[in-house]
Design a protein around this motif. Structure first.
Motif, short mmCIF file in Angstrom:
data_model
loop_
_atom_site.label_atom_id
_atom_site.label_comp_id
_atom_site.label_asym_id
_atom_site.label_seq_id
_atom_site.Cartn_x
_atom_site.Cartn_y
_atom_site.Cartn_z
N SER A 101 -27.58 -3.27 -20.08
CA SER A 101 -27.36 -4.18 -18.99
C SER A 101 -28.15 -3.94 -17.57
O SER A 101 -28.82 -4.70 -16.97
N LEU A 102 -28.57 -2.41 -17.36
CA LEU A 102 -29.18 -1.91 -16.29
C LEU A 102 -30.60 -2.62 -16.52
O LEU A 102 -31.46 -3.07 -15.67
N LEU A 103 -31.05 -2.42 -17.89
CA LEU A 103 -32.71 -2.69 -18.10
C LEU A 103 -32.65 -4.35 -17.81
O LEU A 103 -33.76 -4.84 -17.46
N THR A 104 -31.73 -5.25 -18.49
CA THR A 104 -32.03 -6.55 -18.57
C THR A 104 -31.63 -7.04 -17.11
O THR A 104 -32.45 -8.04 -16.58
N LEU A 105 -30.78 -6.60 -16.37
CA LEU A 105 -30.82 -7.01 -15.04
C LEU A 105 -31.96 -6.91 -14.02
O LEU A 105 -32.50 -7.42 -13.13
N THR A 106 -32.55 -5.62 -14.26
CA THR A 106 -33.63 -5.24 -13.37
C THR A 106 -34.94 -5.95 -13.85
O THR A 106 -35.77 -6.51 -13.21
N VAL A 107 -35.14 -5.98 -15.19
CA VAL A 107 -36.29 -7.13 -15.82
C VAL A 107 -35.88 -8.54 -15.21
O VAL A 107 -37.13 -9.23 -14.67
N GLN A 108 -34.96 -9.06 -15.30
CA GLN A 108 -34.63 -10.49 -14.95
C GLN A 108 -34.67 -10.76 -13.49
O GLN A 108 -35.47 -11.53 -13.13
N ASN A 109 -34.37 -9.80 -12.46
CA ASN A 109 -34.51 -9.88 -11.24
C ASN A 109 -35.83 -10.01 -10.84
O ASN A 109 -36.31 -10.64 -9.74
N SER A 110 -36.48 -8.93 -11.36
CA SER A 110 -37.74 -8.88 -10.74
C SER A 110 -38.88 -9.80 -11.46
O SER A 110 -39.96 -10.14 -10.84
N ALA A 111 -38.65 -10.25 -12.79
CA ALA A 111 -39.77 -11.03 -13.46
C ALA A 111 -39.53 -12.55 -12.85
O ALA A 111 -40.81 -13.05 -12.67
N VAL A 112 -38.59 -12.76 -12.46
CA VAL A 112 -38.54 -14.39 -11.94
C VAL A 112 -39.27 -14.35 -10.63
O VAL A 112 -40.07 -15.34 -10.58
N SER A 113 -39.21 -13.60 -9.77
CA SER A 113 -39.98 -13.57 -8.34
C SER A 113 -41.60 -13.42 -8.47
O SER A 113 -42.47 -13.90 -8.04
N LEU A 114 -41.76 -12.50 -9.44
CA LEU A 114 -43.04 -12.16 -9.85
C LEU A 114 -44.05 -13.32 -10.60
O LEU A 114 -45.05 -13.67 -10.21
N CYS A 115 -43.26 -13.80 -11.39
CA CYS A 115 -43.87 -15.09 -12.11
C CYS A 115 -43.98 -16.06 -11.18
O CYS A 115 -44.71 -16.90 -11.44
N MET A 116 -42.98 -16.43 -10.72
CA MET A 116 -43.08 -17.73 -9.67
C MET A 116 -44.19 -17.37 -8.67
O MET A 116 -44.77 -18.53 -8.45
N ARG A 117 -44.39 -16.31 -8.26
CA ARG A 117 -45.49 -15.88 -7.23
C ARG A 117 -46.81 -16.03 -7.93
O ARG A 117 -47.54 -16.85 -7.26
N ALA A 171 -44.21 -11.42 -3.70
CA ALA A 171 -43.00 -11.17 -4.38
C ALA A 171 -42.33 -10.05 -3.63
O ALA A 171 -40.86 -10.28 -3.82
N ALA A 172 -42.78 -9.21 -3.19
CA ALA A 172 -41.86 -8.07 -2.83
C ALA A 172 -41.27 -8.50 -1.40
O ALA A 172 -39.80 -8.44 -1.44
N THR A 173 -41.90 -9.19 -0.42
CA THR A 173 -41.28 -9.54 0.72
C THR A 173 -40.03 -10.67 0.18
O THR A 173 -39.04 -10.85 0.90
N TYR A 174 -40.41 -11.77 -1.00
CA TYR A 174 -39.53 -12.69 -1.30
C TYR A 174 -38.30 -11.96 -1.97
O TYR A 174 -37.19 -12.53 -1.54
N GLN A 175 -38.47 -11.06 -2.76
CA GLN A 175 -37.41 -10.30 -3.18
C GLN A 175 -36.46 -9.80 -2.36
O GLN A 175 -35.21 -9.79 -2.50
N VAL A 176 -36.99 -8.95 -1.23
CA VAL A 176 -36.19 -8.45 -0.15
C VAL A 176 -35.46 -9.36 0.71
O VAL A 176 -34.27 -9.40 0.93
N THR A 177 -36.21 -10.53 0.72
CA THR A 177 -35.59 -11.36 1.84
C THR A 177 -34.48 -12.30 0.95
O THR A 177 -33.45 -12.67 1.82
N TYR A 178 -34.62 -12.37 -0.06
CA TYR A 178 -33.36 -13.14 -1.04
C TYR A 178 -32.21 -12.55 -1.19
O TYR A 178 -31.34 -13.14 -1.34
N GLN A 179 -32.16 -11.20 -0.54
CA GLN A 179 -30.82 -10.49 -0.67
C GLN A 179 -30.03 -10.81 0.39
O GLN A 179 -28.82 -10.50 0.39
N LEU A 180 -30.75 -11.75 1.41
CA LEU A 180 -29.68 -12.33 2.56
C LEU A 180 -28.64 -13.18 1.63
O LEU A 180 -27.76 -13.71 2.63
N LYS A 181 -28.82 -13.45 0.56
CA LYS A 181 -27.69 -14.30 -0.11
C LYS A 181 -26.48 -13.53 -0.09
O LYS A 181 -25.41 -14.25 -0.39
N ILE A 182 -26.42 -12.27 -0.19
CA ILE A 182 -25.28 -11.39 -0.07
C ILE A 182 -24.61 -11.65 1.13
O ILE A 182 -23.27 -11.86 1.24
N LEU A 183 -25.36 -11.90 2.24
CA LEU A 183 -24.79 -11.96 3.55
C LEU A 183 -24.07 -13.65 3.52
O LEU A 183 -22.79 -13.73 3.90
#
Length: 344
Positions: free
Chosen positions: A15-31, A113-125
């Motif tokens: 689960s840890l590996l899947t979540l990590t790869v999925q979360n980072s891959a989307v932002s990197l691939c889109m960028r 991608a890095a700024t996008y990934q960090v900024t999108y964590q505002l969805k928690i808020l």
């Protein structure tokens, strides 16, 4: 049956590996897809195709649950056709998800991608705010504190970056990218809580709800495609700029949230926060080498604050309280089902 024979401890690492790869891959691939040299595809068509893939995937999952085509047909008919009022209520999150996914492409094209990934964590808020308003959820003091830290961290990350830049042949506006990301966060928060409320008030499965969403999202996303890119598509074609990488991105977007929804049941909040944090770090590292991203001390400090906020928000001091844990796990599963790089 096979998955029950796997050691639960091993499933946590998977689960840890899947979540990590999925979360980072989307932002990197889109960028990468929006800034690489060559013909750039139309984002609106990718959103539409992702909904097509998501619909097919969910229908396949429901078919596996029902066992036969006739039972699948009866199940879909009862849930969607006979229950028209309930189905139409899903128009709201369907429209929101279409708008959200289009905004995410705008953000990915204008933020690294890095700024996008960090900024999108505002969805928690935003999710927390709508949970308090719509579900009357009460946040514990550590969660309120984590939200303040989150806002501060994202602010530091944004202030550490410049204004307008250009990479390859693509002009980028960071204010536009941040505005798009912020808008996507607001939409994600509202739609996630709305979707959760719908699930709590019915006995439909998550996959059937997603079939409803996709069926309603398809005409809405097609309409969005015509509004945004009708002239360009008429001249250059619907699949202009598509190659194997773009098709991979479409599949990643469509299946990402569904994959997370399956694996998250084997992981707790702390593990999920750990995966999100690793994804942020991974996005930063890859951005340095792939996109010549300049890591500043202010950006690093802001990122650390965001990571801390993710851990604090997921930490539950009443972990042994069964009702609290059940509510938390339920909310986690639903919030991860949106089609953002989720959305994740």
């Amino acid at each position: 049956m096979g998955i029950q024979r796997i050691n639960p401890n091993n499933l946590k690492y998977v689960s840890l590996l899947t979540l990590t790869v999925q979360n980072s891959a989307v932002s990197l691939c889109m960028r990468y897809a929006k800034t690489r040299d060559g013909d750039i595809f139309f984002s609106s068509t990718a959103v539409f195709l992702a909904e097509v893939v998501k619909l097919i995937t969910c229908i396949g999952l429901v078919f596996m649950e029902e066992g036969t085509f006739l039972r699948l047909k009866a199940s879909v008919h009862n849930a969607i056709i006979k229950n028209k009022v309930d189905t139409m209520k899903m128009t709201v999150p369907s429209l929101i998800y279409v708008l959200q996914n289009n905004l995410l492409y705008v953000s990915a094209a204008n933020l690294d991608a890095a700024t996008y990934q960090v900024t999108y964590q505002l969805k928690i808020l935003t999710t927390a705010v709508f949970a308090v308003i719509m579900l009357r959820k009460k946040l514990i003091p550590t969660q309120w504190g984590s939200l303040l830290i989150l806002v501060l961290g994202v602010a530091l990350v944004q202030l550490s970056q410049g204004g307008e830049t250009r990479i390859i042949n693509v002009a980028q506006n960071r204010f536009l990218g941040f505005s798009a990301a912020l808008g996507a966060c607001c939409l994600s928060g509202f739609a996630g809580i709305y979707f959760e409320k719908m699930l709590k008030t019915s006995d439909l499965s998550v996959w059937m709800r997603n079939i409803q969403l996709s069926l309603l999202s398809l005409p809405l996303s097609l309409l969005m495609t015509m509004i945004n890119d009708y002239t360009a598509i008429s001249n250059q074609g619907f699949f202009f700029g598509y190659d194997l990488f773009v098709w991979f991105l479409v599949l990643l977007q469509a299946c990402g949230g569904l994959i997370v929804a399956v694996v998250v049941k084997y992981a707790d909040n702390i593990l999920k926060g750990f995966a999100t944090s690793l994804a942020i770090v991974l996005s930063c590292i890859v951005s340095i080498y792939l996109f010549s991203f300049l890591l500043t001390l202010q950006f690093a400090f802001g990122t650390i604050l965001v990571i801390i906020s993710v851990f604090l928000y997921g930490y539950d001091p009443n972990k042994n309280n069964k009702s609290t844990k059940k509510s938390s796990n339920h909310a986690d599963e639903e919030s991860l089902l949106d089609s953002e790089p989720q959305n994740v």
